[in-house]
Design an enzyme around this catalytic site. Structure first.
Site, short mmCIF file in Angstrom:
data_model
loop_
_atom_site.label_atom_id
_atom_site.label_comp_id
_atom_site.label_asym_id
_atom_site.label_seq_id
_atom_site.Cartn_x
_atom_site.Cartn_y
_atom_site.Cartn_z
N SER A 1 0.77 -1.25 0.00
CA SER A 1 0.00 0.00 0.00
C SER A 1 0.80 1.29 0.00
CB SER A 1 -0.93 0.01 1.22
OG SER A 1 -0.24 -0.39 2.39
N CYS A 2 2.12 1.26 0.05
CA CYS A 2 2.88 2.51 0.08
C CYS A 2 2.63 3.31 -1.21
CB CYS A 2 4.37 2.23 0.23
SG CYS A 2 5.37 3.74 0.23
N THR B 1 -1.75 5.35 4.02
CA THR B 1 -2.06 6.74 3.73
C THR B 1 -2.84 6.91 2.43
OG1 THR B 1 0.14 6.95 2.74
CG2 THR B 1 -0.12 7.64 5.04
N CYS C 1 -24.22 34.32 20.78
CA CYS C 1 -23.44 34.65 19.58
C CYS C 1 -24.28 34.63 18.31
CB CYS C 1 -22.25 33.72 19.44
SG CYS C 1 -22.67 32.02 18.98
N CYS D 1 -28.62 27.97 10.60
CA CYS D 1 -29.95 27.47 10.26
C CYS D 1 -30.58 28.28 9.14
CB CYS D 1 -30.85 27.49 11.49
SG CYS D 1 -32.45 26.68 11.23
N CYS E 1 -32.19 18.37 11.91
CA CYS E 1 -30.91 18.05 11.27
C CYS E 1 -29.73 18.19 12.22
CB CYS E 1 -30.70 18.92 10.02
SG CYS E 1 -30.33 20.66 10.38
N CYS F 1 -27.40 23.16 14.07
CA CYS F 1 -27.24 24.15 15.13
C CYS F 1 -26.39 23.61 16.27
CB CYS F 1 -28.61 24.61 15.64
SG CYS F 1 -29.67 23.27 16.25
N CYS G 1 -22.51 25.14 17.68
CA CYS G 1 -22.54 25.81 18.99
C CYS G 1 -21.23 25.59 19.73
CB CYS G 1 -23.70 25.29 19.83
SG CYS G 1 -23.81 26.08 21.45
#
Length: 502
Positions: free
Chosen positions: A236-237, A302, A447, A454, A481, A484, A488
């Protein structure tokens, strides 16, 4: 232990994030009560609350905080508020019961090869010499997947790393264009012999790469003879100069099966196939490895990437004499992708019983636990070690033990795959219940970020009064959903209300 206290202690996370995690913390040297101040902050940084409380041995009530004056950031007038952090730990200790972690077993095994804990160094620069592995083993790592051994010479670039940052002292994503071990095979075999003699209880995972079947077979045999406990086939390298090596193998079922079989001819040790995420579906490659005789899968390596372009020089990063190449991406940014592949592998019935060694974005104990809960039996780490050093193993093992103690789980193997069943097909997910957000005005700072998100990215289900600066939910518009909640900063939005669609 109260889970609320366990995960939401009163320390200031943003303040901890300022800490540079110095190599030789001046704050510790300055503490008049000789507390391991640097260790306390580091443990908080890595969410090891037990470790922080254990190290907090000083009473800061009347201290004038010489630790803060000694902080290397004090010259910039922004020292870490160490005194407040230490006092927070002392306050939290009053509410947390004293716990002993000795009776929690975090040992696991790779196909019968025991690991004292699930944490291995992954095959990379962090496990590329005798001295490095020695220091890692002494720090508490259970073993190391040594940097990939091969018979052909390496021709490295300079520079070879670039990073994506979210804050000045932390990588979010990390790119490398580095190749394999630059030691000869015999030099690496001597390293294995020394490590095995000095640390017989530690596990050496020999990562190998051959150019043909004979080389794969011969390398496996030599590694077993030199003291390796497990063989890992690097299929996989992404950084090889030849088109016939590394990731090219991992994208071909025929090559994966053929070279796995060649490795099994050379060894009786457990064999892991290290697979690439640079495929749409990893399961067919894992099945090919199983057909070739693999005992387990290591994933993910990676991801092919370009981390960015220097907008002044107009060259992609890292720039090597005005040019760059696609390289391997790691770090926190790849964890969601890695978890998806681990889930795919663990849920495949045809792969049942094969060991999965998971990696990709593991930075703290909780990341490792998520891999384990989705089916990994061991985990491997590189990028976090490159940033913070081998010392992070203390916070990883402490944090994992503390979680298990809090949950009443005595043995780590009971957690392997514990969350796997929660991943279902798209048609099986429940779609009729709406969970409404609830605002905690005691925590809300006014804030208005929830309102903006939203309005412009959601369903216009929040009002915001500029005078009271408090959000208000418009229930008939809300679809649950939870955008919000994600934006926060104060974690002031919870969930309480439910409704069923008609």
């Amino acid at each position: 232990m109260n889970d609320g206290l366990r995960y939401y202690l009163s320390y200031d996370r943003s303040e901890v994030g300022k800490c540079l995690l110095c190599a030789d913390p001046l704050c510790s040297k300055a503490c008049p009560q000789e507390a391991d101040v640097g260790g306390i902050i580091r443990s908080l940084y890595f969410r090891n609350f037990y470790g922080a409380s254990r190290k907090q041995t000083c009473d800061c009530t009347y201290c004038n905080a010489p630790c803060e004056k000694a902080c290397v950031l004090s010259e910039k007038k922004v020292p870490v508020a160490i005194r407040d952090l230490c006092m927070s730990v002392n306050e939290d200790k009053k509410h947390l019961p004293e716990i002993k972690l000795d009776d929690v077993d975090i040992s696991v095994d790779i196909c019968g090869v025991k690991l004292e804990n699930p944490f291995l160094l992954s095959s990379s620069v962090v496990a590329s010499s005798y001295d490095m592995c020695k220091r890692a083993f002494e720090a508490g790592w259970a073993g190391a997947a040594f940097k990939t051994i091969c018979n052909f010479p390496q021709h490295e670039t300079s520079p070879r790393f670039s990073a994506v940052r979210t804050q000045p002292n932390a990588f979010y994503g990390f790119k490398n264009i580095e190749q394999l071990s630059d030691h000869s095979v015999e030099e690496n075999m001597e390293i294995f012999r020394r490590l095995k003699q000095e640390f017989p209880e530690k596990v050496i995972v020999a990562s190998i790469m051959g150019q043909n079947e004979n080389e794969w077979t011969e390398l496996a045999a030599k590694c077993e003879k030199a003291g390796a406990s497990v063989i890992e086939c690097n299929f996989s390298c992404p950084n090889m100069e030849s088109d016939d090596l590394g990731v090219t193998i991992g994208q071909s079922e025929e090559l994966v099966e053929r070279f796995t079989r060649a490795v099994k001819r050379g060894t009786d040790l457990p064999v892991l196939a290290k697979l690439t995420p640079n495929v749409t579906d990893m399961v067919p490659m894992a099945l090919a490895a199983k057909r070739g005789g693999a005992d387990g899968i290591a994933a993910i390596n990676t991801i092919n990437s370009i981390t960015g372009v220097d907008i002044d020089s107009l060259v992609a990063e890292p720039a090597v004499h005005g040019k760059s190449i696609i390289g391997g991406y790691s770090g926190a940014a790849v964890k969601p992708i890695a978890l998806r592949f681990i889930s795919d592998l663990s849920k495949c019935r045809e792969l049942e019983g094969m060991h999965i060694s998971g990696m990709g974005g593991i930075g703290i104990w909780r990341d490792a636990l998520e891999f384990i809960l989705l089916g990994a039996g061991s985990v491997q780490v590189t990028t976090a070690v490159m940033q913070y050093g081998y010392r992070i193993i203390e916070d990883m093992t402490d944090g994992l033990r503390e979680y298990m103690k809090a949950k009443g789980v005595a043995s780590l193997d009971r957690l392997i795959g514990g969350a796997s069943g929660s991943i279902v097909d798209h048609h099986s997910i429940e779609r009729d219940t709406v969970l409404f957000p609830v605002f905690n005005y005691d925590l809300c700072n006014g804030c208005g970020r929830c309102y903006i998100s939203c309005m412009d990215g959601g369903h216009q289900a929040i009002r915001f009064d500029p005078h009271t600066r408090k959000p208000e939910l418009i229930g008939k518009k809300c679809v649950g959903c939870h955008l919000c909640r994600l934006v926060c900063a104060e974690e002031a939005i919870g969930v309480a209300k439910k409704a069923v669609r008609k």
